[in-house]
Design an enzyme around this catalytic site. Structure first.
Site, PDB file in Angstrom:
ATOM      1  N   GLY A 278       0.811  -1.210   0.000  1.00 36.53           N
ATOM      2  CA  GLY A 278       0.000   0.000   0.000  1.00 36.53           C
ATOM      3  C   GLY A 278       0.842   1.256   0.000  1.00 36.53           C
TER       4      GLY A 278
ATOM      5  N   ARG B 272      -1.364  -9.669   0.875  1.00 35.08           N
ATOM      6  CA  ARG B 272      -2.470 -10.622   1.004  1.00 35.08           C
ATOM      7  C   ARG B 272      -2.357 -11.764  -0.003  1.00 35.08           C
ATOM      8  NH1 ARG B 272      -8.461  -8.271   0.900  1.00 35.08           N
ATOM      9  NH2 ARG B 272      -7.822  -7.878  -1.254  1.00 35.08           N
TER      10      ARG B 272
ATOM     11  N   LEU C  56      -5.393 -10.944   7.152  1.00 35.75           N
ATOM     12  CA  LEU C  56      -5.857 -10.612   8.502  1.00 35.75           C
ATOM     13  C   LEU C  56      -6.900 -11.591   9.025  1.00 35.75           C
ATOM     14  CD1 LEU C  56      -6.149  -6.698   8.402  1.00 35.75           C
ATOM     15  CD2 LEU C  56      -4.344  -8.082   9.434  1.00 35.75           C
TER      16      LEU C  56
ATOM     17  N   ALA D  37      -2.197  -3.040   7.188  1.00 35.51           N
ATOM     18  CA  ALA D  37      -3.199  -3.687   6.337  1.00 35.51           C
ATOM     19  C   ALA D  37      -4.598  -3.217   6.722  1.00 35.51           C
ATOM     20  CB  ALA D  37      -3.092  -5.198   6.464  1.00 35.51           C
TER      21      ALA D  37
ATOM     22  N   LYS E  11     -11.892   2.946  11.094  1.00 34.62           N
ATOM     23  CA  LYS E  11     -10.670   3.408  11.762  1.00 34.62           C
ATOM     24  C   LYS E  11     -10.899   3.717  13.240  1.00 34.62           C
ATOM     25  CE  LYS E  11      -7.470   3.391   9.767  1.00 34.62           C
ATOM     26  NZ  LYS E  11      -6.612   2.262   9.353  1.00 34.62           N
TER      27      LYS E  11
END
Length: 339
Positions: A12, A34, A57, A77, A150
């Site tokens: 990312g 991933r 995850l 992630a 978040k």
């Protein structure tokens, strides 16, 4: 002896910057993605001479393997989108259950400190005219799914970390700009839209806190090295109105048109409609959802991170102009902006 840091979501925008910053500062880096068979996810990492592993995850065994032998984890992630295909339940589970699985893997590997990437949206906007928010604030308006991911994710991760004995330190970056992205984020989409003329007839009366991705990476490293146990740190370079951001883009590239005005506040509820029309006419991604417009109506995403700068002795090295110039250059390289 070199310390080994696992960087999750290493492909990312922030992940790639963290990998580079850690390498430049003498750390051994293990990067997780991933899908290790996806060449697009590994292309930007494979030339860096690092250990690349596959981890999901929601796959506990893969997280256990990724954490084994590491001294710390930078947990990046996550899903960052406003108009993607992920449903709200997946967003929520990624921020909560996913982060919890990672923390459990870290505990199993005897890792004592984890640095979690949160966001300024977990701190929350402030009513226009009020003082900027600080590290002590939490967002109470969670109608935007990403804001909820978040905010709930950081709170839940702190709870789990306390229960299993992990020292969790969180970094809350502002709107992240700058190089290293292969796939655009909503923050980058916003710059693309402005560059293509989305704000020609008027800039929304909204201010945002921005930061360069390279400075975000150094903030993560310093949070690991110097952060207080359980610390929370805001990483921003400055607070800027949308009109100033558009004008800075014009200064860098005169092909970017200056906004003719700052929109009156009563027009703001129409921003999602304008955004939809502009995206079809100008060919830029959608940037303003109805939930996002409502959440920011009469508010600004502005912050005072003096305490974070002092605690970490962190000083941004890249100003708004530098970040925007690198963003435009990368958009050109990625074929998203041709002027």
């Amino acid at each position: 002896m070199q310390q080994r840091i696992l960087v999750t979501g290493a492909n990312g925008h922030i992940g790639q910057a963290c990998v580079r910053d850690l390498l430049q500062n003498g750390y051994d880096v293990r990067a997780s993605v991933r899908d290790i068979m996806d060449a697009e996810k590994t292309a930007s990492l494979s030339d860096l001479g690092i250990d690349i592993v596959e981890a999901d995850l929601f796959d506990q065994a893969s997280l256990d393997r990724a954490c084994d032998g590491c001294d710390s984890v930078f947990q990046l992630a996550a899903i960052y989108e406003f108009f993607g295909n992920a449903d709200e339940s997946i967003l929520e589970k990624t921020g909560t259950d996913g982060a919890s699985n990672l923390l459990k893997a870290a505990a199993k590997a005897n890792i004592k400190r984890v640095v979690l990437t949160s966001s300024i949206v977990a701190v929350g906007p402030t009513e226009r005219g009020r003082p900027p928010a600080t590290e002590e604030h939490w967002n109470a308006d969670l109608q935007v799914p990403y804001f909820r991911e978040k905010t709930d994710g950081e709170r839940f991760a702190r709870k789990v970390a306390g229960q299993i004995g992990i020292d969790l330190v969180t970094v809350c970056p502002g709107v992240v700009l700058g190089p290293y992205f292969q796939k655009s984020t909503p923050s980058i989409d916003n710059i693309e839209a402005i560059a293509k003329g989305a704000l020609l007839f008027g800039a929304p009366n909204v201010s945002l806190a921005t930061v360069d991705v390279r400075d975000v990476a150094s903030a993560h490293r310093l949070a690991f090295e110097k952060g207080a146990p359980g610390g929370r740190y805001i990483a921003i370079e400055g607070n800027y109105s949308m009109r100033v951001i558009a004008e800075r883009l014009h200064d860098i590239d005169p092909n970017v048109k200056r906004p003719l005005m700052t929109m009156p506040s009563f027009i703001q509820p129409l921003l999602p409609l304008f955004d939809l029309m502009n995206s079809k006419i100008l060919g830029h991604p959608r940037t303003i959802s109805r939930e996002l417009e409502k959440s920011l109506r009469g508010r600004d995403l502005i912050f005072d991170n003096t305490a974070s700068r002092d605690a970490l002795t962190w000083q941004p090295h890249y100003g708004l102009r530098d970040s925007l110039a690198e963003t435009l250059n990368t958009l050109r390289q990625n074929g998203r902006y041709r002027c």
